[in-house]
Motif scaffolding. Structure first.
Motif, PDB file in Angstrom:
ATOM      1  N   ILE A   1       0.855  -1.193   0.000  1.00  0.00           N
ATOM      2  CA  ILE A   1       0.000   0.000   0.000  1.00  0.00           C
ATOM      3  C   ILE A   1       0.885   1.235   0.000  1.00  0.00           C
ATOM      4  O   ILE A   1       1.786   1.360   0.844  1.00  0.00           O
ATOM      5  N   VAL A   2       0.652   2.119  -0.966  1.00  0.00           N
ATOM      6  CA  VAL A   2       1.458   3.336  -1.074  1.00  0.00           C
ATOM      7  C   VAL A   2       0.511   4.529  -1.019  1.00  0.00           C
ATOM      8  O   VAL A   2      -0.494   4.568  -1.723  1.00  0.00           O
ATOM      9  N   ALA A   3       0.836   5.493  -0.131  1.00  0.00           N
ATOM     10  CA  ALA A   3       0.019   6.696  -0.026  1.00  0.00           C
ATOM     11  C   ALA A   3       0.938   7.896  -0.195  1.00  0.00           C
ATOM     12  O   ALA A   3       1.886   8.064   0.581  1.00  0.00           O
ATOM     13  N   ASP A   4       0.692   8.675  -1.194  1.00  0.00           N
ATOM     14  CA  ASP A   4       1.483   9.873  -1.459  1.00  0.00           C
ATOM     15  C   ASP A   4       2.984   9.551  -1.535  1.00  0.00           C
ATOM     16  O   ASP A   4       3.819  10.247  -0.940  1.00  0.00           O
ATOM     17  N   GLY A   5       3.307   8.470  -2.168  1.00  0.00           N
ATOM     18  CA  GLY A   5       4.703   8.069  -2.346  1.00  0.00           C
ATOM     19  C   GLY A   5       5.295   7.359  -1.138  1.00  0.00           C
ATOM     20  O   GLY A   5       6.461   6.964  -1.139  1.00  0.00           O
ATOM     21  N   ARG A   6       4.514   7.183  -0.093  1.00  0.00           N
ATOM     22  CA  ARG A   6       5.001   6.597   1.169  1.00  0.00           C
ATOM     23  C   ARG A   6       4.441   5.187   1.306  1.00  0.00           C
ATOM     24  O   ARG A   6       3.230   4.998   1.254  1.00  0.00           O
ATOM     25  N   LYS A   7       5.381   4.210   1.422  1.00  0.00           N
ATOM     26  CA  LYS A   7       4.937   2.819   1.568  1.00  0.00           C
ATOM     27  C   LYS A   7       4.421   2.626   2.995  1.00  0.00           C
ATOM     28  O   LYS A   7       5.143   2.916   3.950  1.00  0.00           O
ATOM     29  N   ILE A   8       3.195   2.179   3.138  1.00  0.00           N
ATOM     30  CA  ILE A   8       2.620   2.036   4.483  1.00  0.00           C
ATOM     31  C   ILE A   8       2.658   0.564   4.878  1.00  0.00           C
ATOM     32  O   ILE A   8       1.897  -0.246   4.346  1.00  0.00           O
ATOM     33  N   ILE A   9       3.568   0.257   5.795  1.00  0.00           N
ATOM     34  CA  ILE A   9       3.711  -1.144   6.215  1.00  0.00           C
ATOM     35  C   ILE A   9       2.898  -1.361   7.482  1.00  0.00           C
ATOM     36  O   ILE A   9       2.987  -0.570   8.421  1.00  0.00           O
ATOM     37  N   TYR A  10       2.127  -2.431   7.477  1.00  0.00           N
ATOM     38  CA  TYR A  10       1.267  -2.707   8.628  1.00  0.00           C
ATOM     39  C   TYR A  10       2.097  -3.093   9.850  1.00  0.00           C
ATOM     40  O   TYR A  10       2.935  -3.991   9.777  1.00  0.00           O
ATOM     41  N   ARG A  11       1.886  -2.388  10.937  1.00  0.00           N
ATOM     42  CA  ARG A  11       2.506  -2.755  12.208  1.00  0.00           C
ATOM     43  C   ARG A  11       1.453  -2.628  13.292  1.00  0.00           C
ATOM     44  O   ARG A  11       0.809  -1.596  13.399  1.00  0.00           O
ATOM     45  N   ASP A  12       1.354  -3.673  14.085  1.00  0.00           N
ATOM     46  CA  ASP A  12       0.414  -3.619  15.197  1.00  0.00           C
ATOM     47  C   ASP A  12       1.050  -2.788  16.310  1.00  0.00           C
ATOM     48  O   ASP A  12       0.619  -1.675  16.603  1.00  0.00           O
ATOM     49  N   LYS A  13       2.140  -3.295  16.876  1.00  0.00           N
ATOM     50  CA  LYS A  13       2.834  -2.551  17.936  1.00  0.00           C
ATOM     51  C   LYS A  13       4.106  -1.922  17.373  1.00  0.00           C
ATOM     52  O   LYS A  13       4.819  -2.540  16.588  1.00  0.00           O
ATOM     53  N   VAL A  14       4.369  -0.713  17.816  1.00  0.00           N
ATOM     54  CA  VAL A  14       5.542   0.028  17.338  1.00  0.00           C
ATOM     55  C   VAL A  14       6.377   0.427  18.552  1.00  0.00           C
ATOM     56  O   VAL A  14       5.825   0.899  19.556  1.00  0.00           O
ATOM     57  N   TYR A  15       7.710   0.241  18.439  1.00  0.00           N
ATOM     58  CA  TYR A  15       8.606   0.631  19.529  1.00  0.00           C
ATOM     59  C   TYR A  15       9.768   1.404  18.925  1.00  0.00           C
ATOM     60  O   TYR A  15      10.490   0.878  18.079  1.00  0.00           O
ATOM     61  N   ILE A  16       9.925   2.635  19.356  1.00  0.00           N
ATOM     62  CA  ILE A  16      10.983   3.483  18.808  1.00  0.00           C
ATOM     63  C   ILE A  16      11.832   3.996  19.974  1.00  0.00           C
ATOM     64  O   ILE A  16      11.297   4.480  20.971  1.00  0.00           O
ATOM     65  N   ILE A  17      13.158   3.849  19.833  1.00  0.00           N
ATOM     66  CA  ILE A  17      14.056   4.428  20.840  1.00  0.00           C
ATOM     67  C   ILE A  17      14.613   5.711  20.252  1.00  0.00           C
ATOM     68  O   ILE A  17      15.169   5.705  19.146  1.00  0.00           O
TER      69      ILE A  17
END
Ligand code: URA
Length: 259
Positions: A50-66
């Motif tokens: 799925i691409v929206a406005d040139g941005r690939k949208i990858i499905y993620r349920d939980k997200v963890y960012i440090i």
């Protein structure tokens, strides 16, 4: 898994419903290379691109960012006056449901976890769970050995508020830097603890949460996504002596965050 295209985009990005309608109308959304203009169509995000406005949208349920937070940013999802830690994230990671799990002061640097995992965030923040957080602190006056006893007994900060026992140790080859382990997060806690022992915090940097140290390669203002298995380290037991040994060995790499 089948879900409406517009619902999927809304859950995985920071687009509003109006943004999504506009993108559909402008033919800026594709599924497996095919432009779609109807948001109600059901898609399988785990099997499709799925691409929206040139941005690939990858499905993620939980997200963890440090994130290695710089000075000058507040830990909030929105603020009318201040820049927030969310402003540091790139477009690809922006989505409506993520938030910083816990707060560092605007002038504190170092490790912040940004996630959409509410139960995990609760575990990290609850003093009952005893998940330790480690900070390097730079003091205005020299470190006193008696701080070790005072912090272990539980410091009383202003108006009689009592802190849980904390561990503190002077960093090697430095008169006025220390490693501190806390199991709670009262407002300006470390600053108020050192004020209570008649010292003053000049710089503060969080370097570890639970058994998960901030990755050494993360420069100030940089962030990385981590996997669920790494997140589990947050909940594993830690040993102050071991953290102290690691800090002593790698001390020069932490200087960059606190000077
Ligand atoms: N203690 C403080 O005083 N400030 C922080 O940001 C974190 C702990």
């Amino acid at each position: 898994m089948n879900i409406r295209l517009d619902k999927f985009l809304s859950s995985q990005t920071d687009y509003t419903r109006t943004d999504i309608k506009k993108l559909l109308w402008k033919r800026k959304i594709s599924v497996d290379g095919k432009i779609l203009r109807d948001g109600s169509i059901k898609i399988d995000p785990e099997a499709s691109e799925i691409v929206a406005d040139g941005r690939k949208i990858i499905y993620r349920d939980k997200v963890y960012i440090i994130l290695n937070k710089p000075e000058g940013f507040v830990c909030a999802t929105e603020d009318k006056r201040e820049k927030t830690v969310m402003d540091l994230l790139g477009e690809d990671l922006k989505r409506k449901d993520i938030f910083p799990a816990g707060r560092l002061d605007k002038d504190t640097t170092g490790m912040v976890l940004i996630t959409n995992d509410g139960p995990l965030s609760h575990q990290i923040l609850s003093p009952k769970k005893h998940i330790p957080k480690y900070y390097i602190v730079k003091l205005a006056e020299s470190f006193q050995n008696d701080y070790i006893r005072q912090f272990a007994e539980g410091i009383t900060i202003d108006r009689g508020e009592r802190c849980l026992p904390a561990k503190v140790r002077q960093c090697p080859d430095s008169e006025n830097t220390a490693l501190i382990e806390l199991h709670e997060g009262k407002y300006h806690q470390i600053k108020r603890m050192f004020t209570a022992v008649e010292n003053h915090v000049e710089k503060l940097c969080r370097i570890q949460m639970g058994n998960l140290p901030i990755p050494e390669k993360l420069g100030i203002g940089e962030y990385m996504e981590i996997m669920h298995k790494d997140v589990e380290n947050l909940l594993k037991p830690t040993d102050f002596e071991e953290v102290f040994r690691n800090v002593s060995e790698k001390f020069s790499s932490y200087w960059i965050n606190i000077l």
